[in-house]
Design a protein around this motif. Structure first.
Motif, PDB file in Angstrom:
ATOM      1  N   PHE A 254       0.910  -1.140  -0.036  1.00 24.16           N
ATOM      2  CA  PHE A 254       0.012   0.075   0.128  1.00 24.16           C
ATOM      3  C   PHE A 254       0.754   1.354  -0.003  1.00 24.16           C
ATOM      4  O   PHE A 254       0.527   2.219  -0.745  1.00 24.16           O
ATOM      5  CB  PHE A 254      -0.891   0.206   1.298  1.00 24.16           C
ATOM      6  N   LEU A 255       1.877   1.343   0.893  1.00 22.88           N
ATOM      7  CA  LEU A 255       2.570   2.381   0.780  1.00 22.88           C
ATOM      8  C   LEU A 255       3.636   3.116  -0.229  1.00 22.88           C
ATOM      9  O   LEU A 255       3.607   4.086  -0.394  1.00 22.88           O
ATOM     10  CB  LEU A 255       3.469   2.473   2.447  1.00 22.88           C
ATOM     11  N   ILE A 256       4.545   1.815  -0.468  1.00 26.63           N
ATOM     12  CA  ILE A 256       5.502   2.289  -1.658  1.00 26.63           C
ATOM     13  C   ILE A 256       4.948   2.767  -2.818  1.00 26.63           C
ATOM     14  O   ILE A 256       5.534   3.940  -3.060  1.00 26.63           O
ATOM     15  CB  ILE A 256       6.440   1.035  -1.687  1.00 26.63           C
ATOM     16  N   PRO A 257       3.865   2.378  -3.345  1.00 22.71           N
ATOM     17  CA  PRO A 257       3.511   3.012  -4.730  1.00 22.71           C
ATOM     18  C   PRO A 257       2.993   4.550  -4.523  1.00 22.71           C
ATOM     19  O   PRO A 257       3.163   5.255  -5.342  1.00 22.71           O
ATOM     20  CB  PRO A 257       2.301   2.059  -5.014  1.00 22.71           C
ATOM     21  N   ALA A 258       2.277   4.541  -3.298  1.00 21.20           N
ATOM     22  CA  ALA A 258       1.697   6.090  -3.110  1.00 21.20           C
ATOM     23  C   ALA A 258       3.145   6.849  -2.817  1.00 21.20           C
ATOM     24  O   ALA A 258       3.098   8.274  -3.257  1.00 21.20           O
ATOM     25  CB  ALA A 258       0.882   5.952  -1.816  1.00 21.20           C
ATOM     26  N   LEU A 259       3.995   6.490  -2.156  1.00 22.13           N
ATOM     27  CA  LEU A 259       5.302   7.232  -1.954  1.00 22.13           C
ATOM     28  C   LEU A 259       5.907   7.428  -3.310  1.00 22.13           C
ATOM     29  O   LEU A 259       6.550   8.860  -3.520  1.00 22.13           O
ATOM     30  CB  LEU A 259       6.106   6.834  -0.914  1.00 22.13           C
ATOM     31  N   ILE A 260       6.202   6.606  -4.022  1.00 23.70           N
ATOM     32  CA  ILE A 260       6.690   6.793  -5.326  1.00 23.70           C
ATOM     33  C   ILE A 260       6.265   7.550  -6.063  1.00 23.70           C
ATOM     34  O   ILE A 260       6.545   8.571  -6.900  1.00 23.70           O
ATOM     35  CB  ILE A 260       7.004   5.325  -5.938  1.00 23.70           C
ATOM     36  N   ARG A 261       4.842   7.646  -6.370  1.00 28.32           N
ATOM     37  CA  ARG A 261       3.874   8.540  -6.911  1.00 28.32           C
ATOM     38  C   ARG A 261       4.155  10.073  -6.695  1.00 28.32           C
ATOM     39  O   ARG A 261       3.766  11.132  -7.453  1.00 28.32           O
ATOM     40  CB  ARG A 261       2.331   8.296  -7.052  1.00 28.32           C
ATOM     41  N   ARG A 262       4.674  10.360  -5.310  1.00 27.85           N
ATOM     42  CA  ARG A 262       5.022  11.739  -4.955  1.00 27.85           C
ATOM     43  C   ARG A 262       5.983  12.277  -5.632  1.00 27.85           C
ATOM     44  O   ARG A 262       6.414  13.526  -5.523  1.00 27.85           O
ATOM     45  CB  ARG A 262       4.910  11.617  -3.397  1.00 27.85           C
ATOM     46  N   ILE A 263       6.904  11.455  -6.008  1.00 23.48           N
ATOM     47  CA  ILE A 263       8.296  12.120  -6.877  1.00 23.48           C
ATOM     48  C   ILE A 263       7.768  12.904  -7.926  1.00 23.48           C
ATOM     49  O   ILE A 263       7.121  12.247  -8.886  1.00 23.48           O
ATOM     50  CB  ILE A 263       9.178  10.715  -7.276  1.00 23.48           C
ATOM     51  N   PRO A 264       8.227  14.158  -7.802  1.00 22.78           N
ATOM     52  CA  PRO A 264       7.718  14.964  -8.979  1.00 22.78           C
ATOM     53  C   PRO A 264       8.530  14.651 -10.507  1.00 22.78           C
ATOM     54  O   PRO A 264       7.667  14.729 -11.425  1.00 22.78           O
ATOM     55  CB  PRO A 264       7.947  16.563  -8.542  1.00 22.78           C
ATOM     56  N   LYS A 265       9.387  14.363 -10.561  1.00 18.81           N
ATOM     57  CA  LYS A 265      10.264  14.341 -11.720  1.00 18.81           C
ATOM     58  C   LYS A 265       9.875  12.834 -12.160  1.00 18.81           C
ATOM     59  O   LYS A 265      10.133  11.940 -11.708  1.00 18.81           O
ATOM     60  CB  LYS A 265      11.703  14.520 -11.613  1.00 18.81           C
ATOM     61  N   LYS A 266       9.801  12.762 -13.762  1.00 25.23           N
ATOM     62  CA  LYS A 266       9.516  11.650 -14.228  1.00 25.23           C
ATOM     63  C   LYS A 266      10.614  10.420 -14.210  1.00 25.23           C
ATOM     64  O   LYS A 266      10.277   9.272 -13.990  1.00 25.23           O
ATOM     65  CB  LYS A 266       8.927  11.738 -15.721  1.00 25.23           C
ATOM     66  N   VAL A 267      11.820  10.841 -14.625  1.00 23.31           N
ATOM     67  CA  VAL A 267      12.945   9.962 -14.767  1.00 23.31           C
ATOM     68  C   VAL A 267      13.075   9.368 -13.358  1.00 23.31           C
ATOM     69  O   VAL A 267      13.227   8.308 -13.201  1.00 23.31           O
ATOM     70  CB  VAL A 267      14.051  10.579 -15.344  1.00 23.31           C
TER      71      VAL A 267
END
Length: 198
Positions: free
Chosen positions: A66-79
């Motif tokens: 549950f937590l890791i994908p939500a945190l990764i989606r918060r990274i603003p830059k695409k690469v």
């Protein structure tokens, strides 16, 4: 904070508490074992600890899911987001075999590959009879030491094999000299009273 993140944090916190409980119970079990005692709380304490471990593993895995994908989606830059995301997927894939083995051995410890049966006499004294789960040829009898501990009394090859002790109508009686007589079907063994405290 999203609902997934809250659930993820809650599940990971639950996993930490279950992991702590498992370790505390295992420590108490090992401390008793150093004095040749078995910690028994309705079932052997190591079995309870492994049940906590299984819950901790499953809760932690779902919490991370549950937590890791939500945190990764918060990274603003695409690469960087894609690099971290794919690296996380690769790390999770590499961890699956180890996780599976830990879960397998945790489940074997929790739900057992052997049997432990408590048999109580009419006068309230009791014994634990432990039988291995493979071919049933190892049977060990423990006598009551106090409310939560049992002390090794003897091995009992006389009642080993099939049918298993838990499947027989075993009876515990007081024998001559205050010893205990454990009868399972047509077989009987005498259990010395040492280690039993009333």
């Amino acid at each position: 904070m999203t609902r997934r993140e809250i659930w993820g944090i809650g599940l990971i916190a639950g996993a930490a508490v279950c992991g702590w409980a498992a370790q505390a119970i295992i420590d108490a079990f090992r401390a008793a074992a150093r004095e040749d005692l078995v910690l028994y709380i309705g079932v052997p304490a190591d079995s309870i600890a492994f049940r906590f471990l299984v819950v901790a593993l499953l809760s932690g895995a779902v919490g991370l899911w549950f937590l890791i994908p939500a945190l990764i989606r918060r990274i603003p830059k695409k690469v960087p987001r894609h690099i971290i995301g794919w690296s996380t997927v690769a790390a999770a894939a590499a961890a699956v075999p180890a996780f599976g083995l830990m879960l397998l051995f945790g489940a074997l410890g929790a739900f057992g590959i052997g049997d432990t049966t408590k048999i109580v006499a009419a006068d309230g004294r009791s014994v634990l009879v432990s039988q291995d789960g493979f071919d049933g040829d190892v049977v060990v009898i423990y006598t009551r030491h106090d409310d939560f501990h049992y002390r090794f009394a003897r091995e009992a090859p006389e009642i080993s094999g099939w049918p298993r002790v838990k499947d027989q109508n075993c009876r515990l009686d007081t024998a001559a000299g205050g010893e205990l007589k454990l009868s399972c079907g047509s077989k009987a063994v005498i259990v010395a009273e040492e280690g039993i405290t009333q």
